[in-house]
Enzyme design. Structure first.
Site, PDB file in Angstrom:
ATOM      1  N   HIS A  44       1.903   6.994 -25.583  1.00 39.57           N
ATOM      2  CA  HIS A  44       2.555   5.886 -24.899  1.00 39.57           C
ATOM      3  C   HIS A  44       3.995   6.257 -24.549  1.00 39.57           C
ATOM      4  O   HIS A  44       4.540   7.252 -25.025  1.00 39.57           O
ATOM      5  CB  HIS A  44       2.521   4.633 -25.771  1.00 39.57           C
ATOM      6  CG  HIS A  44       1.146   4.044 -25.886  1.00 39.57           C
ATOM      7  ND1 HIS A  44       0.898   2.850 -26.519  1.00 39.57           N
ATOM      8  CD2 HIS A  44      -0.067   4.480 -25.426  1.00 39.57           C
ATOM      9  CE1 HIS A  44      -0.404   2.581 -26.467  1.00 39.57           C
ATOM     10  NE2 HIS A  44      -0.999   3.563 -25.805  1.00 39.57           N
ATOM     11  N   GLU A  46       6.894   5.019 -25.327  1.00 36.71           N
ATOM     12  CA  GLU A  46       7.857   5.074 -26.412  1.00 36.71           C
ATOM     13  C   GLU A  46       7.791   6.417 -27.147  1.00 36.71           C
ATOM     14  O   GLU A  46       8.808   7.018 -27.491  1.00 36.71           O
ATOM     15  CB  GLU A  46       7.605   3.938 -27.412  1.00 36.71           C
ATOM     16  CG  GLU A  46       7.716   2.545 -26.804  1.00 36.71           C
ATOM     17  CD  GLU A  46       6.376   2.006 -26.333  1.00 36.71           C
ATOM     18  OE1 GLU A  46       6.128   0.808 -26.527  1.00 36.71           O
ATOM     19  OE2 GLU A  46       5.577   2.798 -25.769  1.00 36.71           O
ATOM     20  N   SER A 162     -17.026  -0.361  14.388  1.00 34.07           N
ATOM     21  CA  SER A 162     -15.741  -0.745  13.790  1.00 34.07           C
ATOM     22  C   SER A 162     -14.785   0.433  13.613  1.00 34.07           C
ATOM     23  O   SER A 162     -13.659   0.232  13.157  1.00 34.07           O
ATOM     24  CB  SER A 162     -15.981  -1.390  12.417  1.00 34.07           C
ATOM     25  OG  SER A 162     -16.635  -0.493  11.540  1.00 34.07           O
ATOM     26  N   TRP A 164     -12.494   3.210  15.285  1.00 34.78           N
ATOM     27  CA  TRP A 164     -11.554   2.615  14.337  1.00 34.78           C
ATOM     28  C   TRP A 164     -10.815   1.513  15.058  1.00 34.78           C
ATOM     29  O   TRP A 164     -10.264   1.728  16.129  1.00 34.78           O
ATOM     30  CB  TRP A 164     -10.578   3.633  13.777  1.00 34.78           C
ATOM     31  CG  TRP A 164     -11.243   4.713  12.992  1.00 34.78           C
ATOM     32  CD1 TRP A 164     -11.481   5.986  13.377  1.00 34.78           C
ATOM     33  CD2 TRP A 164     -11.754   4.611  11.664  1.00 34.78           C
ATOM     34  NE1 TRP A 164     -12.085   6.699  12.379  1.00 34.78           N
ATOM     35  CE2 TRP A 164     -12.268   5.869  11.309  1.00 34.78           C
ATOM     36  CE3 TRP A 164     -11.817   3.566  10.739  1.00 34.78           C
ATOM     37  CZ2 TRP A 164     -12.853   6.117  10.061  1.00 34.78           C
ATOM     38  CZ3 TRP A 164     -12.382   3.816   9.511  1.00 34.78           C
ATOM     39  CH2 TRP A 164     -12.888   5.079   9.180  1.00 34.78           C
ATOM     40  N   ARG A 178      -6.164   1.723  -2.232  1.00 35.13           N
ATOM     41  CA  ARG A 178      -7.344   2.038  -3.036  1.00 35.13           C
ATOM     42  C   ARG A 178      -6.981   2.818  -4.293  1.00 35.13           C
ATOM     43  O   ARG A 178      -7.550   2.606  -5.362  1.00 35.13           O
ATOM     44  CB  ARG A 178      -8.334   2.862  -2.210  1.00 35.13           C
ATOM     45  CG  ARG A 178      -9.141   2.084  -1.187  1.00 35.13           C
ATOM     46  CD  ARG A 178     -10.101   3.023  -0.463  1.00 35.13           C
ATOM     47  NE  ARG A 178     -10.980   2.317   0.450  1.00 35.13           N
ATOM     48  CZ  ARG A 178     -11.970   2.908   1.121  1.00 35.13           C
ATOM     49  NH1 ARG A 178     -12.171   4.216   0.982  1.00 35.13           N
ATOM     50  NH2 ARG A 178     -12.751   2.203   1.931  1.00 35.13           N
ATOM     51  N   THR A 190     -21.695  -4.131   4.820  1.00 32.57           N
ATOM     52  CA  THR A 190     -20.692  -3.103   5.114  1.00 32.57           C
ATOM     53  C   THR A 190     -21.244  -1.714   4.845  1.00 32.57           C
ATOM     54  O   THR A 190     -21.039  -0.781   5.628  1.00 32.57           O
ATOM     55  CB  THR A 190     -19.427  -3.347   4.265  1.00 32.57           C
ATOM     56  OG1 THR A 190     -18.848  -4.599   4.637  1.00 32.57           O
ATOM     57  CG2 THR A 190     -18.401  -2.241   4.472  1.00 32.57           C
ATOM     58  N   ASP A 194     -21.631   0.849   7.931  1.00 31.28           N
ATOM     59  CA  ASP A 194     -20.606   1.891   8.006  1.00 31.28           C
ATOM     60  C   ASP A 194     -20.895   3.113   7.137  1.00 31.28           C
ATOM     61  O   ASP A 194     -20.305   4.174   7.358  1.00 31.28           O
ATOM     62  CB  ASP A 194     -19.241   1.321   7.605  1.00 31.28           C
ATOM     63  CG  ASP A 194     -18.785   0.196   8.525  1.00 31.28           C
ATOM     64  OD1 ASP A 194     -19.306   0.114   9.645  1.00 31.28           O
ATOM     65  OD2 ASP A 194     -17.912  -0.585   8.109  1.00 31.28           O
ATOM     66  N   LEU A 198     -16.145   5.103   0.125  1.00 27.90           N
ATOM     67  CA  LEU A 198     -15.457   4.218  -0.816  1.00 27.90           C
ATOM     68  C   LEU A 198     -14.619   5.019  -1.818  1.00 27.90           C
ATOM     69  O   LEU A 198     -14.655   4.774  -3.027  1.00 27.90           O
ATOM     70  CB  LEU A 198     -16.444   3.301  -1.548  1.00 27.90           C
ATOM     71  CG  LEU A 198     -17.254   2.353  -0.658  1.00 27.90           C
ATOM     72  CD1 LEU A 198     -18.232   1.542  -1.486  1.00 27.90           C
ATOM     73  CD2 LEU A 198     -16.343   1.434   0.143  1.00 27.90           C
TER      74      LEU A 198
END
Length: 361
Positions: A44, A46, A162, A164, A178, A190, A194, A198
């Site tokens: 961490h 600290e 779609s 672009w 993302r 989608t 397309d 992802l």
């Protein structure tokens, strides 16, 4: 504390399910150590800062953007390291909302005789950890709705084209967004239209992020979809209402995990899905469409923020899909409003970012 905040932001998108945290050790008005939490499983902030300070940490002040933890997880409690280093004062920007901590770390330090102060740049510290604070307080992830549309609100032509609509600059920003979230959520339409990967491209990200979440009520996702290919290595979750093992098996063989929900009006209940994602340590979700999924998300009131890319293009067509589908509203009093809106240029496009305000029921 400003330096600690800047350090914390270096790890944005790489520490989940942990928060981003920065720490600075100061002695006699000089910085003698600093560090930040780089990713889950590593030391961490600290501990990193105290290691750099070494013996100079004795009698020092530790500035940290979040309350030090007092419980063991993948790493030992930070409070142990603070006390062992001989720090005499701790300034924490804000308390940790995690029920495992939530004041216990600060209490232990006070009982050990350290001077403890909180509330320094607390708003900024909570803002950089908005997904973590949202999930801990509400058991829901921070949900961002992202759209790329024409000026007249279309996300594709009547034939589904779609690519672009928005500019290359907008697409680069989309990939940066993302890279900062734990999961991308899209509807099956989608994917079928397309066939997206992802993934977050052109920017540094973890191999296991962002997790791909596909809402597919009737389990129509083909096992040949690009998002299931080795080019898209992060885990894939499919949310469905189908319980037929014969339809689940081919997708399971591709390494996907099937989440089965009881249908709500024939659809996957997005609120329940998001609650399941939080249980899996996914604290931020980017919904990228399509229009029906986005409409359902707003109808279930789970969206916190929007990022809307608007291209200077007119597409038209009654049957061309719009950014928001669904049944729509009958009264303007029921419209979703936007607050704290920021507008900027990205290439030829406008990027609109805002917080969502829902009407009273």
């Amino acid at each position: 504390m400003n330096l600690a905040l800047r350090l914390a932001q270096r790890a944005q998108g790489r520490t989940s399910p942990n928060p981003v945290v920065g720490a600075v050790v100061v002695k006699r008005n000089r910085i003698v150590g600093h560090g930040y939490h780089r990713r889950a499983g590593l030391p961490h902030a600290e501990v990193e800062a105290l290691r750099r300070a070494g013996r100079r940490a004795r009698g020092s002040t530790l500035y940290v953007t979040l309350e030090p933890c007092n419980h063991s997880g993948r790493t030992p409690p930070c409070c142990d390291a603070i006390l062992a280093a001989g720090v005499t004062r701790v300034v924490a920007a804000t308390r940790d909302p995690n029920p495992l901590t939530d004041g216990r770390g600060l209490m232990r330090l006070r009982r050990a005789g350290l001077r403890v102060q909180t509330g320094v740049l607390a708003r900024e510290a909570q803002q950089i950890n908005e997904p973590f604070f949202t999930s801990m307080r509400t058991r829901m992830p921070l949900v961002i709705a992202k759209v790329g549309q024409s000026l007249d609100g279309k996300i594709a032509t009547v034939r589904g084209a779609s690519r672009w609509i928005t500019s290359a600059a907008s697409r680069r920003q989309s990939h940066r967004l993302r890279a900062q979230v734990d999961a991308i959520l899209v509807g099956i339409t989608t994917v079928l239209q397309d066939d997206p990967l992802l993934t977050a491209r052109g920017t540094r990200t973890r191999a296991d992020r962002p997790v791909k979440v596909i809402v597919d009520s009737r389990l129509r996702l083909p096992s040949t979809a690009q998002c299931l290919s080795p080019r898209s290595p992060a885990p894939t979750l499919i949310a469905t209402t189908v319980r037929t093992s014969a339809r689940c098996a081919p997708l399971a063989r591709r390494g996907t995990e099937i989440l089965i929900f009881r249908p709500k009006q024939g659809r996957v209940p997005l609120r329940q899905l998001c609650q399941e994602l939080v249980r899996r340590g996914l604290h931020s979700v980017l919904i990228e469409g399509g229009g029906e999924v986005l409409a359902s998300a707003f109808a279930e009131r789970i969206v916190h923020r929007i990022t809307w890319f608007v291209a200077p293009t007119l597409i038209g067509g009654r049957r061309a899909p719009s950014a928001l589908g669904g049944k729509g509203i009958a009264r303007l009093a029921d419209a979703v409003r936007l607050r704290q809106m920021h507008v900027r240029r990205l290439g030829a496009d406008l990027c609109i970012e805002a917080r969502v305000a829902y009407p009273s029921r």
